[in-house]
Motif scaffolding. Sequence first.
Motif, PDB file in Angstrom:
ATOM      1  N   ALA A   1       0.841  -1.202   0.000  1.00 28.67           N
ATOM      2  CA  ALA A   1       0.000   0.000   0.000  1.00 28.67           C
ATOM      3  C   ALA A   1       0.877   1.253   0.000  1.00 28.67           C
ATOM      4  N   VAL A   2       1.950   1.242   0.785  1.00 25.61           N
ATOM      5  CA  VAL A   2       2.876   2.383   0.801  1.00 25.61           C
ATOM      6  C   VAL A   2       3.471   2.589  -0.587  1.00 25.61           C
ATOM      7  N   PHE A   3       3.887   1.503  -1.213  1.00 25.77           N
ATOM      8  CA  PHE A   3       4.493   1.633  -2.551  1.00 25.77           C
ATOM      9  C   PHE A   3       3.518   2.276  -3.538  1.00 25.77           C
ATOM     10  N   LEU A   4       2.244   1.857  -3.454  1.00 25.86           N
ATOM     11  CA  LEU A   4       1.250   2.409  -4.392  1.00 25.86           C
ATOM     12  C   LEU A   4       1.034   3.910  -4.188  1.00 25.86           C
ATOM     13  N   CYS A   5       1.451   4.425  -3.037  1.00 21.67           N
ATOM     14  CA  CYS A   5       1.335   5.870  -2.779  1.00 21.67           C
ATOM     15  C   CYS A   5       2.538   6.653  -3.298  1.00 21.67           C
ATOM     16  N   ARG A   6       3.590   5.972  -3.689  1.00 21.86           N
ATOM     17  CA  ARG A   6       4.800   6.676  -4.128  1.00 21.86           C
ATOM     18  C   ARG A   6       4.629   7.246  -5.537  1.00 21.86           C
ATOM     19  N   ASP A   7       5.468   8.246  -5.877  1.00 24.98           N
ATOM     20  CA  ASP A   7       5.437   8.791  -7.234  1.00 24.98           C
ATOM     21  C   ASP A   7       5.785   7.719  -8.261  1.00 24.98           C
ATOM     22  N   ALA A   8       6.627   6.775  -7.857  1.00 33.95           N
ATOM     23  CA  ALA A   8       7.015   5.703  -8.786  1.00 33.95           C
ATOM     24  C   ALA A   8       5.811   4.882  -9.237  1.00 33.95           C
ATOM     25  N   ALA A   9       4.722   4.997  -8.505  1.00 33.91           N
ATOM     26  CA  ALA A   9       3.507   4.238  -8.850  1.00 33.91           C
ATOM     27  C   ALA A   9       2.477   5.096  -9.590  1.00 33.91           C
ATOM     28  N   ASN A  10       2.899   6.279 -10.063  1.00 32.47           N
ATOM     29  CA  ASN A  10       1.948   7.181 -10.737  1.00 32.47           C
ATOM     30  C   ASN A  10       1.232   6.528 -11.909  1.00 32.47           C
ATOM     31  N   ASN A  11       1.945   5.622 -12.595  1.00 35.69           N
ATOM     32  CA  ASN A  11       1.343   4.982 -13.767  1.00 35.69           C
ATOM     33  C   ASN A  11       0.861   3.564 -13.496  1.00 35.69           C
ATOM     34  N   ILE A  12       0.791   3.213 -12.225  1.00 32.49           N
ATOM     35  CA  ILE A  12       0.177   1.931 -11.873  1.00 32.49           C
ATOM     36  C   ILE A  12      -1.265   2.228 -11.506  1.00 32.49           C
ATOM     37  N   THR A  13      -2.161   1.947 -12.414  1.00 31.04           N
ATOM     38  CA  THR A  13      -3.583   2.175 -12.129  1.00 31.04           C
ATOM     39  C   THR A  13      -4.428   1.163 -12.890  1.00 31.04           C
ATOM     40  N   GLY A  14      -5.520   0.770 -12.253  1.00 31.77           N
ATOM     41  CA  GLY A  14      -6.400  -0.232 -12.860  1.00 31.77           C
ATOM     42  C   GLY A  14      -5.885  -1.648 -12.746  1.00 31.77           C
ATOM     43  N   THR A  15      -4.857  -1.831 -11.926  1.00 36.67           N
ATOM     44  CA  THR A  15      -4.264  -3.173 -11.828  1.00 36.67           C
ATOM     45  C   THR A  15      -4.853  -3.930 -10.640  1.00 36.67           C
ATOM     46  N   ASN A  16      -4.602  -5.219 -10.661  1.00 34.44           N
ATOM     47  CA  ASN A  16      -5.010  -6.095  -9.570  1.00 34.44           C
ATOM     48  C   ASN A  16      -3.762  -6.864  -9.159  1.00 34.44           C
ATOM     49  N   ILE A  17      -3.146  -6.403  -8.091  1.00 32.20           N
ATOM     50  CA  ILE A  17      -1.827  -6.914  -7.705  1.00 32.20           C
ATOM     51  C   ILE A  17      -1.990  -8.116  -6.781  1.00 32.20           C
ATOM     52  N   SER A  18      -1.596  -9.269  -7.264  1.00 28.19           N
ATOM     53  CA  SER A  18      -1.730 -10.492  -6.471  1.00 28.19           C
ATOM     54  C   SER A  18      -0.593 -10.610  -5.470  1.00 28.19           C
ATOM     55  N   MET A  19      -0.974 -10.904  -4.229  1.00 28.85           N
ATOM     56  CA  MET A  19       0.017 -11.247  -3.199  1.00 28.85           C
ATOM     57  C   MET A  19      -0.500 -12.549  -2.590  1.00 28.85           C
ATOM     58  N   ASP A  20      -0.340 -13.616  -3.363  1.00 28.30           N
ATOM     59  CA  ASP A  20      -1.049 -14.853  -3.028  1.00 28.30           C
ATOM     60  C   ASP A  20      -0.170 -16.096  -3.099  1.00 28.30           C
ATOM     61  N   GLY A  21       1.131 -15.891  -3.001  1.00 26.37           N
ATOM     62  CA  GLY A  21       2.041 -17.039  -2.999  1.00 26.37           C
ATOM     63  C   GLY A  21       1.941 -17.897  -4.254  1.00 26.37           C
ATOM     64  N   GLY A  22       1.471 -17.312  -5.353  1.00 26.10           N
ATOM     65  CA  GLY A  22       1.396 -18.040  -6.621  1.00 26.10           C
ATOM     66  C   GLY A  22       0.042 -18.678  -6.910  1.00 26.10           C
ATOM     67  N   TRP A  23      -0.920 -18.505  -6.007  1.00 24.04           N
ATOM     68  CA  TRP A  23      -2.260 -19.127  -6.139  1.00 24.04           C
ATOM     69  C   TRP A  23      -2.847 -18.932  -7.536  1.00 24.04           C
ATOM     70  N   THR A  24      -2.935 -17.654  -7.979  1.00 17.61           N
ATOM     71  CA  THR A  24      -3.630 -17.382  -9.236  1.00 17.61           C
ATOM     72  C   THR A  24      -2.744 -17.599 -10.462  1.00 17.61           C
ATOM     73  N   ALA A  25      -1.508 -18.048 -10.238  1.00 15.34           N
ATOM     74  CA  ALA A  25      -0.662 -18.402 -11.377  1.00 15.34           C
ATOM     75  C   ALA A  25      -1.020 -19.788 -11.892  1.00 15.34           C
ATOM     76  N   GLU A  26      -1.729 -20.550 -11.068  1.00 15.64           N
ATOM     77  CA  GLU A  26      -2.027 -21.940 -11.468  1.00 15.64           C
ATOM     78  C   GLU A  26      -3.130 -21.963 -12.526  1.00 15.64           C
TER      79      GLU A  26
END
Length: 251
Positions: A226-251
């Motif tokens: 969440a902190v990273f998404l607030c940084r300027d480096a994340a200005n162009n990260i929008t509309g994404t769905n960031i998985s933090m699921d240990g690879g669950w949805t890669a299967e």
Amino acid sequence: MFLSGKRAVITGSTSGIGLAIARALRAEGAEVVLSGFGDADAIAALRAELGATHVDADLSQRSGVEALMAGAGEVDILVNNAGMQHVAPIEEFPVDKWDKIIALNLTAAFDTCRLAVPHMKRAGWGRIIQIASAHSLTASPYKSAYVSAKHGLAGLTKTLALELATANITANCISPGYVWTPLVENQIPDTMKARGMTREQVIHDVMLVRQPTKSFVQPSDIGEMAVFLCRDAANNITGTNISMDGGWTAE
Ligand code: NAD
């Protein structure tokens, strides 16, 4: 402390993931508005720890969401995290649980966004972060309301990203797999009943079976994202769905 001067509302931040996000944003200087239920002394201790305010409101009611946003004032960072779960086969799924899960996990996010965006537009900066779930991308049996609400939340987020793309306001989902919090612990008894399993079987054969890393996600990891998404480096990260699921949805 790059978030000094920014105000963050984190729904459902008296526990679990929301609390970890509140701590992470506070550590970068954000002014934090807490929401969620809990013991009065415990909430007072959190307020003191984080120098935060707390708005006591039931976000499964539109009036509660409006009270939170009125109490919070002008919001620069909105984290929609409050959520609940119920596990039951479709033919036994209590209709009041369906209504409440859709209200809290989806409709409340529509309302907080609706109410937060005007200030973000005026300020020329904003961050909308939805705590969705691996269940916004995939399904599991017996979780009809939760899966429906989380898929809806992902759709809402993509829509907002497009609407707000030129306003310097980003909207993204963070989608965890299983994170060890009270929400997960509390669904073990119902899952034991629905599947006829022991507690250990639910943990190993239902929960972690979907996570290739075989470990629970840590709430603090989600706070850092969440902190990273607030940084300027994340200005162009929008509309994404960031998985933090240990690879669950890669299967
Ligand atoms: P949790 O049960 O530990 O915390 C939920 C928070 O929401 C608490 O602060 C609670 O008081 C608040 N809340 C509940 N009902 C509310 C209501 N009606 N009005 C206002 N506040 C209310 O849960 P958690 O595991 O930290 O989950 C947080 C979010 O993360 C949820 O949206 C959940 O769906 C999502 N999520 C959790 C996991 C997981 O494994 N724990 C995985 C994926 C997604």
